[in-house]
Design a protein around this motif. Sequence first.
Motif, PDB file in Angstrom:
ATOM      1  N   LEU A 227       0.407  -1.363  -0.091  1.00 25.53           N
ATOM      2  CA  LEU A 227       0.474   0.114   0.055  1.00 25.53           C
ATOM      3  C   LEU A 227       0.575   1.270   0.081  1.00 25.53           C
ATOM      4  O   LEU A 227       0.464   2.474  -0.507  1.00 25.53           O
ATOM      5  N   LYS A 228       1.723   0.954   0.492  1.00 24.62           N
ATOM      6  CA  LYS A 228       3.018   2.497   0.745  1.00 24.62           C
ATOM      7  C   LYS A 228       3.321   2.478  -0.631  1.00 24.62           C
ATOM      8  O   LYS A 228       4.401   3.910  -1.390  1.00 24.62           O
ATOM      9  N   GLU A 229       3.467   2.101  -2.114  1.00 22.46           N
ATOM     10  CA  GLU A 229       3.755   2.049  -3.399  1.00 22.46           C
ATOM     11  C   GLU A 229       2.469   3.113  -3.914  1.00 22.46           C
ATOM     12  O   GLU A 229       3.048   4.216  -4.868  1.00 22.46           O
ATOM     13  N   GLY A 230       1.437   3.020  -3.539  1.00 26.70           N
ATOM     14  CA  GLY A 230       0.470   4.197  -3.618  1.00 26.70           C
ATOM     15  C   GLY A 230       0.319   5.386  -3.625  1.00 26.70           C
ATOM     16  O   GLY A 230       0.091   6.156  -5.147  1.00 26.70           O
ATOM     17  N   PRO A 231       1.435   6.277  -3.428  1.00 26.35           N
ATOM     18  CA  PRO A 231       1.332   7.967  -3.476  1.00 26.35           C
ATOM     19  C   PRO A 231       2.025   8.036  -4.850  1.00 26.35           C
ATOM     20  O   PRO A 231       1.692   9.023  -5.023  1.00 26.35           O
ATOM     21  N   ALA A 232       2.594   6.769  -4.465  1.00 28.20           N
ATOM     22  CA  ALA A 232       3.818   7.497  -6.026  1.00 28.20           C
ATOM     23  C   ALA A 232       2.524   6.844  -7.036  1.00 28.20           C
ATOM     24  O   ALA A 232       2.727   8.090  -8.327  1.00 28.20           O
ATOM     25  N   GLU A 233       2.158   6.034  -7.283  1.00 30.24           N
ATOM     26  CA  GLU A 233       1.596   5.439  -8.506  1.00 30.24           C
ATOM     27  C   GLU A 233      -0.152   6.520  -8.437  1.00 30.24           C
ATOM     28  O   GLU A 233      -0.120   6.413  -9.560  1.00 30.24           O
ATOM     29  N   ASP A 234      -0.637   7.520  -7.515  1.00 32.61           N
ATOM     30  CA  ASP A 234      -2.168   6.997  -7.631  1.00 32.61           C
ATOM     31  C   ASP A 234      -1.922   8.516  -6.970  1.00 32.61           C
ATOM     32  O   ASP A 234      -2.816   9.143  -5.908  1.00 32.61           O
ATOM     33  N   MET A 235      -1.905   9.577  -7.796  1.00 31.56           N
ATOM     34  CA  MET A 235      -2.020  11.157  -7.047  1.00 31.56           C
ATOM     35  C   MET A 235      -3.226  11.501  -7.087  1.00 31.56           C
ATOM     36  O   MET A 235      -3.597  12.423  -6.216  1.00 31.56           O
TER      37      MET A 235
END
Length: 634
Positions: free
Chosen positions: A391-399
């Motif tokens: 889930l920590k990958e989210g901010p980079a992938e989904d602005m």
Amino acid sequence: MSDQATLHSKETRGFQSEVKQLLHLMIHSLYSNKEIFLRELISNASDAADKLRFKALSASELYENDGDLRVRLSVDKEAGTLTIDDNGIGMTRDEVIENLGTIAKSGTADFFKQLSEDQTKDSQLIGQFGVGFYSAFIVADKVTVATRAAGEDAASGVQWESAGEGDYTIEGIEKAERGTRITLHLREDDKEYLDDWRLREVIGRYSDHIGIPVEIWALERDEEGKETENGKWEKINKAQALWTRSKSDIKEEEYQEFYKHLSHDFADPLSWSHNKVEGKNDYTSLLYIPSKAPWDLFNREHKHGLKLYVQRVFIMDDASQFMPSYLRFIRGLIDSNDLPLNVSRELLQDNKVTQSLRSACTKRVLTMLERMSNNDSEKYLKFWNEFGLVLKEGPAEDMSNREKIAGLLRFASTNNDNSDQTVSLADYVSRMKDGQDKIYYLTADSYQAAKNSPHLEQFRDKGIEVVLMYDRIDEWLMSYLPEFDGKQFQAITKADLDLSKFEEEGEKEKREETKKEFESVVERTKTYLGERVKDVRTTFKLSGTPAVVVTDEFEMGTQMAKLLAAAGQDAPEVKYILELNPEHTLVQQMADEADEETFGRWVEMLLGQAMLAEKGAMDDPSQFLQAVNSLLTK
């Protein structure tokens, strides 16, 4: 030898070594829930029917004048066999060898490293790995598979047989009907599966939701209630795709069993969301959050995604276009009325309907997680421990959903005296001191390194909470997360850190005087170190530590440099600023040293200590040790 004779010749082949291990485990370990073998085999039959239905969209001749897809169960009590027969897509000889003789998945070795004597754990792993066919050997000491691919002639049938040991036989046979027939030669202890009532019970529990009829051969009874030789095929499941039914008609147990059918997981899901949407886009989605991470969770290249149906017709597995990579653990399906039946992966990529459905499914999952975090913190913690890193990958992938994802993140902090990641950013903001306008955080290699960092000293003195981040991905995460709830993030290892607003006026004046008095020591240190550091400064943020190193606001930090190095990328050299604590005894001793050579040794020792605390290493350990030894002997 003629081609026909070659086709029908019998051949003995050895199993792939991983299959041998798996069969040994199936036969000798998984006694706790034997009946799941039937669920797995019926589930595979359902998948075969789905695949035929899809291929027949462009080649209707594959139905071979029989479009009524079904799976049938029959028993032979004298022979002690149970047969599961489907009229789905079937298999060719090569497909039989690939599907039943090998585990054709990447990461197989990693999977088997995780196997242990813990039956519960292993059953979960097997479910995550998706090898349901081999569960037949839980109850059978021999398995015979007869199959023919749809569209092929009767002479191209294939028979596979194995006792679940080191090898199997394969030969060509005549098979008039397309599809696959699996015959289980049941062990003596498992003859209960020859009883009609037992099969009905298991199918009612596990396979009621299957979208094709599951039929059983039922013998007719005479006037006295005794079975006759006459019988008929009787449908014993609803045979309606579960997601097409009304939510109010579906029991919780049915949702759970459908998840297991869909994912081949043995554990119940944590949560699910079933939605039918009408309007601009007409579609139904059924999304599940698993309770256990799959073995290949961190392989971003591995296939993931939802099962795609168009107007109830199965189109493809692992349609990743409907779910972002940071939610790749989600299992489920989407059934669209707006996509064409002949849609391909390439067409999905740039399709506006696809983009709209992806956005809707993503928001649905984030809402599910938000509700779970608000209503059941214990269940959410279980989710976080399994999937938090992804889930920590989210901010980079989904602005577009960055703020929502940030609200779902969990960390350790100085507010708790343990490494548990239970603190949300909303929790932190609610505890901020009066006048505090930043969220302070620290990244480190481990919880212990973060907890004992000298950078925390002034925060402890002032009672200011700091978020402690020790996962490898955290430094990268923070480069995409500038703020939360209008509060900017501030790394406490940066040189521009200013906590003067939390100090008394008299204390500020006293420190300014000390800073002026210490300027000559700072200059001597700068002269000695030269280009080895970016700058030398005085600091009052330390209490029990003589010196630390920090970086400028826009300079790459230590953890990011380590992250790049671990990924095999060239990272620019980090230029540190050495900060000296003029109130510490060791720094005062250094300041009083008139001999330049001894002064240099003091500088080497303090810089070495600071680098060790920051990086866990130093560029030249021998220089540091010589300085320490020299000072000790003096």
